[in-house]
Write a protein that holds these residues in place. Structure first.
Motif, short mmCIF file in Angstrom:
data_model
loop_
_atom_site.label_atom_id
_atom_site.label_comp_id
_atom_site.label_asym_id
_atom_site.label_seq_id
_atom_site.Cartn_x
_atom_site.Cartn_y
_atom_site.Cartn_z
N GLY A 193 0.80 -1.22 0.00
CA GLY A 193 0.00 0.00 0.00
C GLY A 193 0.83 1.27 0.00
N THR A 194 0.15 2.39 -0.22
CA THR A 194 0.80 3.70 -0.33
C THR A 194 0.33 4.65 0.77
OG1 THR A 194 0.98 3.52 -2.73
CG2 THR A 194 1.10 5.73 -1.81
N LEU A 195 1.28 5.25 1.46
CA LEU A 195 0.99 6.30 2.42
C LEU A 195 1.29 7.64 1.75
CD1 LEU A 195 2.48 6.51 6.07
CD2 LEU A 195 1.63 8.44 4.74
N SER A 196 0.26 8.42 1.52
CA SER A 196 0.43 9.75 0.93
C SER A 196 0.38 10.76 2.07
CB SER A 196 -0.68 10.01 -0.08
OG SER A 196 -0.65 11.35 -0.51
N SER A 197 1.50 11.44 2.26
CA SER A 197 1.61 12.33 3.42
C SER A 197 1.48 13.79 3.00
CB SER A 197 2.97 12.10 4.09
OG SER A 197 3.21 13.08 5.06
N LEU A 198 0.56 14.51 3.64
CA LEU A 198 0.38 15.94 3.38
C LEU A 198 0.77 16.79 4.58
CD1 LEU A 198 -3.06 15.93 1.54
CD2 LEU A 198 -0.81 16.33 0.55
N GLY A 199 0.85 16.17 5.76
CA GLY A 199 1.07 16.92 6.99
C GLY A 199 2.41 17.63 7.03
N VAL A 200 2.44 18.72 7.77
CA VAL A 200 3.69 19.41 8.06
C VAL A 200 4.10 18.99 9.47
CG1 VAL A 200 4.86 21.64 8.16
CG2 VAL A 200 2.84 21.35 6.71
N TYR A 201 5.18 18.23 9.56
CA TYR A 201 5.57 17.65 10.85
C TYR A 201 6.48 18.60 11.60
CZ TYR A 201 3.60 13.72 8.41
OH TYR A 201 2.74 12.93 7.72
N SER A 202 6.49 18.46 12.91
CA SER A 202 7.29 19.40 13.70
C SER A 202 8.44 18.71 14.42
CB SER A 202 6.40 20.14 14.69
OG SER A 202 5.59 19.23 15.40
N GLU A 203 8.57 17.42 14.24
CA GLU A 203 9.74 16.73 14.81
C GLU A 203 10.02 15.47 14.00
OE1 GLU A 203 8.70 16.15 18.87
OE2 GLU A 203 6.94 14.92 18.41
N ASP A 204 11.19 14.87 14.26
CA ASP A 204 11.55 13.62 13.58
C ASP A 204 10.40 12.63 13.71
OD1 ASP A 204 13.96 14.83 13.17
OD2 ASP A 204 15.15 13.37 14.30
N LEU A 205 10.08 11.96 12.62
CA LEU A 205 9.00 10.98 12.63
C LEU A 205 9.55 9.60 12.92
CD1 LEU A 205 6.86 11.87 9.52
CD2 LEU A 205 6.05 11.72 11.88
N SER A 206 8.75 8.80 13.56
CA SER A 206 9.13 7.41 13.79
C SER A 206 8.26 6.52 12.89
CB SER A 206 8.91 7.07 15.26
OG SER A 206 9.19 5.71 15.47
N ILE A 207 8.93 5.57 12.22
CA ILE A 207 8.23 4.58 11.39
C ILE A 207 8.09 3.30 12.19
CG2 ILE A 207 8.30 3.24 9.27
CD1 ILE A 207 10.06 5.30 8.01
N PRO A 208 6.87 2.89 12.54
CA PRO A 208 6.72 1.68 13.35
C PRO A 208 7.15 0.44 12.56
CG PRO A 208 4.57 2.59 12.72
CD PRO A 208 5.60 3.55 12.24
N LEU A 209 8.06 -0.33 13.17
CA LEU A 209 8.70 -1.44 12.45
C LEU A 209 7.72 -2.49 11.94
CD1 LEU A 209 11.57 -2.50 11.71
CD2 LEU A 209 11.39 -3.98 13.71
N GLY A 210 6.76 -2.84 12.79
CA GLY A 210 5.83 -3.90 12.41
C GLY A 210 4.98 -3.51 11.21
N ALA A 211 4.37 -2.34 11.28
CA ALA A 211 3.53 -1.89 10.17
C ALA A 211 4.35 -1.72 8.90
CB ALA A 211 2.84 -0.58 10.53
N PHE A 212 5.64 -1.49 9.06
CA PHE A 212 6.56 -1.27 7.94
C PHE A 212 7.11 -2.60 7.44
CE2 PHE A 212 10.61 1.04 6.40
CZ PHE A 212 9.94 1.74 5.41
N ALA A 213 6.68 -3.71 8.06
CA ALA A 213 7.17 -5.04 7.69
C ALA A 213 8.69 -5.08 7.67
CB ALA A 213 6.58 -5.48 6.34
N ALA A 214 9.30 -4.37 8.60
CA ALA A 214 10.76 -4.32 8.72
C ALA A 214 11.44 -3.82 7.44
CB ALA A 214 11.33 -5.68 9.13
N GLY A 215 10.66 -3.18 6.59
CA GLY A 215 11.22 -2.64 5.34
C GLY A 215 10.97 -3.54 4.14
#
Lengths: 365, 365, 365, 365
Positions: free
Chosen positions: D277-299
């Motif tokens: 699937g595709t995550l389309s990001s529009l938000g303006v973030y204010s700090e480093d983002l964390s990518i949750p490992l499980g949902a990311f299938a470890a890459g």
């Protein structure tokens, strides 16, 4: 002794008749479907007339809606009794062609008895029902590669609501998908028969905002408006190319969809385009096509010409049925008549002669 | 009084001659380039013969390599004296067409005097040098929309090394880019003139692994092998379509590139394709084209036909010069002759008659 | 009684051992392959260490090169005795996931005994050999969905020449394909282990013209240059991000490929990118990743982050073997050692400890 | 002496005030626009609070609707008095970045006085109004690169009808375009503020058939349904990830759109996705983002993460206004309040504190 069923078979040019045939045996990757509803397609008329050659005795028809009667030993995840459809094009997704992205051009199975001819590609050979193997205008049909092709019908949808999914909805939508539509596009769809109407609906679904439907029949243009057309042109009353150019301020359309299969509509599909535009062709042509040099900018216009055969497979069918279930589109309006299988010869006559405002006929075994 | 320069102008069909013309004034978005090297293109021969109409008195040529003589007041980030090229196609990137992804079809400027005709699209109108405005076979050329079109030459590259970038390399590579090449593809390139040779090199650069070059001239086929072809066919000695089918076990090629502009090569480009294949067309055709019905699978073969006009702009030129600078490709081999601008009439004669193994000629003002 | 074979099985964390197992039965869609060559992958080391859980007693290994011993009754178009490979990822191409374009994420078969768990998607579940079903470090392996997964080896190619196709070549090339490479691109590849080296080769094959390979081992950087890198950086001697910015005049790279799986290389892969650039990620990460806000332009940089699992299927394998057969790439150089299956425990020890300059080991049953 | 105008300027963190400024001079490629309507954006609140740094004294605002007051000498094809809009992002389409396909990341002009900083890329630097140069919350605004950026308003459309085109409609639609939507897709949109609502509308326009809108405010979820959502989840009442998984039978969504800019919604946007699937990001973030490992299938999940900055340019604006003119969407519903420019400080207060159900405010100079 094999149990028998009724089936509409090709006898000779001009004759499709009902006959008794044995209910087929089920191999490990097959499924036997009891047909509850099917329909007649324009292609079947070409078969009837002898314009498209099929084997004598072949059961015709390629749009199955029914119930799983028996599953092959290697087919998993379905139950007998489940309501399903399968695509008109019923490919072997294990083939090179399918893995290469063109499942409809799968040349794995080329013969009516299911023997494996080669493992390469063969144009249109993914179309098996009523072409290379027995089709759906019968009490039962054998679905090959059932694991890839059986698509369960979501609860709450009637046979009529999903009857267009196997062929004309998949084809018409592919025409729109092949048109490279982006938000804000102007798209011209030539011919508003069942496939053209689905292409019009597909263009609407994909974000085109100036959708121009063309036909010579005002009733069909009315339906085109219900399917999503913003503007309609009856080619009997105007010069379509000129009107499109006027409407776009001389720019031309972003894309066009040819849904008839004639030289004239093909030429016009190119003539309405902007430089850089896309011609998405759905028509089945009957002779060499001519590309008009001027509209083609002598080959320098950054044009795209894309053709397609209807996509099949259970994932495609799942998506199309989801369009219906989500109330994006009601194609029930296209089913104008209903006949029993026993009266299919009469149904062919009505459809071949386009009498009584017929668009599509539901056939009920 | 305006200072004068020497320029090769179109006088009438059959006559391109040197003449004196005023060095043009520089508007706010223009740049005046002193030409150090340019060349003659096959298109110029069509102009010479009167087959492609341009205004009488127009300076011919569209491949500029030179030095910035003077910058318009609104052009930023360049210095006078800098070595630059510009694309043969020199679009207005502010146009609707450019923002829509087809800069080459930009119809912003349609007239030889640079006046703005309309703001839409016009086929091939991004080609301005030697077509709509004065060209490069002169001591100086005025580059419109200079901010978008001037591309600095990386240190260490000679004029000859970048001379192919403005037109034939950009065109030939676009032919390969339009062929939808994926790793492991089989690609057939029809005709190995300068553009076909660049298409062959482009197919190699993009990951095709069975590259088949076709021509009737063995010397060109030798060069094709140097440009990256794996296999070459001289059409005088074999049936090319049959050979490709044999080589691919009946599957057909993934894509073909037509680089000549004749009916025969266009037809063959379709005939060698697998169902689902792409025909990338670069040729400039001189009459309506015929699409052979069988090879086209009557419109049901999931085929793609893509045409292109050479892409321009400084980013395109930057990338192409990077290909050269990275030693991926040496197109110097294509520059077979050199003439002074004063001898350009003689150079035209040589090139028009394809004498002496000529591929491309460097013209030095 | 079932005939027996030797196989390397997972016993418990820290122990992979040879054992006797029955040669498996062949179902209608299976094929039994006699392994002639296989190899050990970094993932196998994770299994050995207990970092990646698999069932006790499972045969390890996922890179089969061998000969067809026996074909299932429904598998057509192959002969027993034929030399074949199959992808490390061995999907069911009849699944929804495969028809949806992500065959590697096919969740059709989730269990070691081949039972059908569900018909949806499950991350990485297309990887079956040595993960969900018995793998290739054995005398024989059973290939499920053989019609889709068996790829005949072209005449003239040795086992060693095609040994990298099933996994690292397919993975590394996918990293390059996911990087959206266009002609003239600058690409940075982080880590030059076997997969990173293949990504470097893939970037070269796809038309990147400034290919920058990064590693901390000069020997690997030497090999990277042989694989196509234009420039190499040893991260022990320089600040890689700074060097890339210097080299590109502050613009940044068009894309980067992460081929290690650490936070540091992931962050750097983003930091070297131009706005609008693509990060193609191949690494297997072991904890939540952090995206550095600045390099991510707070989410406004038009960045792309693409991940991938190795693609499989016979068409993919056919294409990769064609790359080898066309002499585009010699990966034999990566096979640094050879062991008999009987000595596999020793081979694991060598590979796990990266002794003796080992890159890949050929295992011969 | 220069004529003066009223303008809302940034004074210091916490203070945006009205002031008199000279009406700017018009360079050859500029256009002076008399603003008839503009609005306040969430970004302006960040500027007000000092969270996003701009030069003191800069005029704020980036959504211009107005009338051409004066055209630069080199701008062609427009007339003074013509009603126009321009994108919030107002790029130089002559830049390398624009020709490379990421006009919004154009680094040509980096300074408030319009001087040319460099010719490369700079993240978000295509956003000039109210960021790098004076903005639109004033009686007049100077539009740079006017030829590329002025988009005539079609007859019959009011200011309010096109007021959302320059920013939130272009941004929200880009979020949908970046989500790789195909017919039949399931899409989840996180946050239903003005941009999220436009993303919801965009997903509908592009053929998604199961559109799930998420917010914590039931009123906004009501509007989301009007914009095209099929299903709405109030995250205060349910576990959104669990609900999406239940709804899709464990498969997950085809894509998600993050329209808020928080870690929580970013994580959930990944957690709801199917593998592939595709995550389309529009938000303006204010700090480093964390990518949750499980949902990311470890890459290894074949995921896509795409970010975007709002696209600009006259062609984009033309298309968006065509969406409005074709009655595909009525965004007038989002304009909940109207203020004169003289009362803009009060309008900021209302908007910053999200009182009175405010969505967007029309500001009328």
């Amino acid at each position: 002794m094999a149990k028998m069923m009724r089936a509409a078979i090709f006898v000779e040019p001009g004759r499709i008749e009902l006959a008794d045939k044995p209910i087929p045996d089920v191999g490990p990757n097959d499924a036997l479907i009891r047909i509850t509803t099917t329909t007649i397609c324009g292609t079947d008329i070409h078969i009837l007339k002898g314009e498209y050659p099929v084997a004598k005795g072949l059961t015709i028809g390629h749009e199955p809606v029914g119930v799983i009667e028996k599953l092959g030993s290697a087919v998993q995840g379905y139950q007998e009794g489940q309501r399903v459809i399968a695509g008109a094009i019923c490919p072997n997704f294990n083939s090179y062609a399918a893995q290469d992205g063109v499942a409809s051009q799968d040349g794995s199975y080329l013969t009516a008895d299911g023997r494996c001819g080669c493992h390469g590609y063969k144009a249109t050979a993914g179309w098996r029902f009523g072409n290379l193997i027995d089709g759906t205008q019968a009490e039962y049909v054998l679905v090959p590669d059932a694991q890839a092709n059986l698509a369960p019908i979501p609860d709450g949808l009637t046979d009529e609501q999903v009857l267009m999914c196997p062929d004309i909805m998949s084809t018409g939508f592919k025409g729109a998908e092949n048109a490279n539509i982006r938000i804000g596009d102007t798209v011209v769809i030539f011919a508003q028969g069942p496939i053209g109407l689905c292409a019009t609906a597909g263009a609407r679904l994909l974000g085109a905002t100036t959708i121009i439907a063309v036909d010579g029949n005002d009733h069909r243009l009315d339906i085109a408006r219900q399917m999503g057309a913003d503007i309609t042109f009856n080619f009997r009353n105007c010069d379509v190319v000129e009107e499109v150019m006027k409407l776009t301020g001389g720019r031309g359309a972003d894309s066009s969809i040819e849904a008839l299969g004639t030289q004239k509509t093909f030429s016009q599909s190119l003539q309405v385009l902007k430089p850089g535009g896309t011609l998405s062709s759905l028509g089945v042509y009957s002779e060499d096509l001519s590309i008009p040099l001027g509209a083609f900018a002598a080959g320098l216009g950054d044009h795209r010409i894309n053709t397609a055969l209807c996509p099949g497979g259970k994932e495609r069918m799942r998506r199309l049925m989801n369009v219906v279930a989500s109330n994006r589109l009601d194609l029930g309006i296209l089913v104008t008549h209903e006949y029993g299988l026993d009266d299919i010869v009469e149904a062919y006559d009505l459809f071949a002669n386009q009498r009584d405002g017929v668009l599509k006929i539901a056939i009920k075994p």
